[in-house]
Scaffold this motif. Sequence first.
Motif, PDB file in Angstrom:
ATOM      1  N   ASP A 188      -5.263  -0.840   8.024  1.00 51.15           N
ATOM      2  CA  ASP A 188      -6.202  -0.025   6.866  1.00 51.15           C
ATOM      3  C   ASP A 188      -6.118  -0.639   5.706  1.00 51.15           C
ATOM      4  O   ASP A 188      -7.087  -1.008   5.119  1.00 51.15           O
ATOM      5  CB  ASP A 188      -5.705   1.177   6.649  1.00 51.15           C
TER       6      ASP A 188
ATOM      7  N   TYR B 191      -5.355   6.662  -2.389  1.00 55.72           N
ATOM      8  CA  TYR B 191      -4.561   5.610  -1.836  1.00 55.72           C
ATOM      9  C   TYR B 191      -4.517   4.403  -2.650  1.00 55.72           C
ATOM     10  O   TYR B 191      -5.491   4.026  -3.286  1.00 55.72           O
ATOM     11  CB  TYR B 191      -4.969   5.509  -0.305  1.00 55.72           C
TER      12      TYR B 191
ATOM     13  N   PRO C 271      -8.211   6.594   3.922  1.00 61.13           N
ATOM     14  CA  PRO C 271      -6.760   6.831   4.211  1.00 61.13           C
ATOM     15  C   PRO C 271      -6.420   5.225   4.346  1.00 61.13           C
ATOM     16  O   PRO C 271      -6.819   4.464   5.291  1.00 61.13           O
ATOM     17  CB  PRO C 271      -6.794   7.357   5.600  1.00 61.13           C
TER      18      PRO C 271
ATOM     19  N   TYR D 139       0.841  -1.205  -0.102  1.00 55.71           N
ATOM     20  CA  TYR D 139      -0.103   0.098   0.009  1.00 55.71           C
ATOM     21  C   TYR D 139       0.925   1.209   0.062  1.00 55.71           C
ATOM     22  O   TYR D 139       2.011   1.254   0.347  1.00 55.71           O
ATOM     23  CB  TYR D 139      -0.863  -0.123   1.164  1.00 55.71           C
ATOM     24  N   ALA D 140       0.322   2.388  -0.397  1.00 58.47           N
ATOM     25  CA  ALA D 140       0.989   3.697  -0.456  1.00 58.47           C
ATOM     26  C   ALA D 140       0.005   4.759  -0.770  1.00 58.47           C
ATOM     27  O   ALA D 140      -0.907   4.390  -1.713  1.00 58.47           O
ATOM     28  CB  ALA D 140       2.133   3.610  -1.305  1.00 58.47           C
ATOM     29  N   PRO D 141       0.196   5.994  -0.645  1.00 59.26           N
ATOM     30  CA  PRO D 141      -0.366   7.102  -1.055  1.00 59.26           C
ATOM     31  C   PRO D 141       0.106   7.261  -2.525  1.00 59.26           C
ATOM     32  O   PRO D 141       1.117   7.082  -2.845  1.00 59.26           O
ATOM     33  CB  PRO D 141      -0.201   8.321  -0.006  1.00 59.26           C
TER      34      PRO D 141
ATOM     35  N   ARG E  94      -2.930   4.064   5.787  1.00 57.33           N
ATOM     36  CA  ARG E  94      -1.617   4.298   6.350  1.00 57.33           C
ATOM     37  C   ARG E  94      -1.062   3.102   7.254  1.00 57.33           C
ATOM     38  O   ARG E  94       0.328   3.252   7.737  1.00 57.33           O
ATOM     39  CB  ARG E  94      -1.783   5.704   7.476  1.00 57.33           C
ATOM     40  N   THR E  95      -1.705   2.058   7.535  1.00 59.96           N
ATOM     41  CA  THR E  95      -1.364   1.081   8.226  1.00 59.96           C
ATOM     42  C   THR E  95      -1.558  -0.314   7.479  1.00 59.96           C
ATOM     43  O   THR E  95      -2.747  -0.272   6.674  1.00 59.96           O
ATOM     44  CB  THR E  95      -1.748   0.924   9.705  1.00 59.96           C
TER      45      THR E  95
END
Length: 458
Positions: free
Chosen positions: A310, A282, A304, A263-265, A306-307
Amino acid sequence: MFSTDAEQWAKDTFYHTELGDSRRTKRLVKLASSLANHLGQSLVQSLKSPADIEAAYRFTRNQAIDPQAIAEAGFAATVEHTKHYDCLLALEDTTSLEFSHQTVRGEMGHTTSNKRSRGMHAHSVLLFAPEEQHVVGLIEQERWTRDLQAYGQNQRHASRPYIEKESYKWERASRAMETRLGNGIQKVISVCDREADVIEYLTYKISHQQRFIVRSMQSRCIKESEERLYQYSDSLAHAGTRTVQVRQKGGRKARKASCEVRYAPVTVKIPANKTGEPVPLYYVGCQEVGHEKGLNWHILTSEPVRTKEDAARILDYYEKRWLIEEFHKAWKSGGTQVEGLRMQSKENLERMVVILAFIAVRLHQLRYLGLNKEEAEKQSCETILSPLAWKLLWSKQEKSKPPKHAPSLYWAYINLGKLAGWHDSKRNGRVGWERLWEGWFMLQTILEGYLLAQSLDL
């Protein structure tokens, strides 16, 4: 949630339909109730008297009755249900309904790459509560027929305005949901497959602060790297592994896929032939290990991430997308058998199509309660059956005296299927649409017979 009483369900769903005459609304409620109790049967088979049959045909032929007015009443009933939930997934998909009746085929459009196919398309949005594991109801459905003269128009796809393309249906559905839900749209997350990976749609959702999860169809250009999205994902750190249940479909066998998660933005660039600002999103990737052509999900979301927790939640939500496909099965081949309708005109047909769509949701709710075995074993069967009904089912199936405490909901699900002759020949514990509803109807008949016998004894 699932209503055990068909008449009460019909009232709750359609009683406030604006048809210009209260008698028409009462007829709609009676018709929907009868069809719900006689799943997959024709008007003649589902209604008891010649007078009721004639009244039902007059209803379906009445040009003053707008099919969309019937649909709006059902959507309004779903809106009422949404008030009980804090998070809802709007599961979206498009299907085609094909009709073989020669009279109505002349008013239909093509549905597949086969130019001789005839029918209509429907884009449906089904709400699902992930925390409670409830199928809530239909919140939107658009139905249309393609213009036969425009067959092959995809060749001119790039030159046509966005709002004239079929892909605009995703944005149109979101606009309709927001109109009906108002501020309630903030707790809704649209969950869509690759067909919704349209830059205009993604831009609309972000600019209107609407939440979504969309599986990517193309490796887009992003600001974070000179490489495209899919190549960039290969450079991301692993965020754990995940086992995905790959469902049987067509010639594909069901299996378990062991996948790596990333994962990543990301910031998606607008294509060179379009205008607009880059879209901040995201990314969540889920790629099967050891299979070059195995499962490979590239997901874009407004949520979002971020983890790794998520990321896992996004994948959990996306995996629920199969429920909209199951709704289509309940509506088409497996439950209400909408494609078997034999009406004399497109308008008459559409009135029945809409009514059967909401009946299919009711069937879907019942089946999902049983399919979710872990939860179903925790709940009492009195969630869907009266004490007398489950005791009669127990006596019929178990051939013994009913216990003091009600058995589980899962027991009821399995034994409703067995009542209709289901034997779990595939050893998967999944009762099919037809057998489940046939068992339900058989139990209602047993219950009515018992109550009649009791009244005669008095």
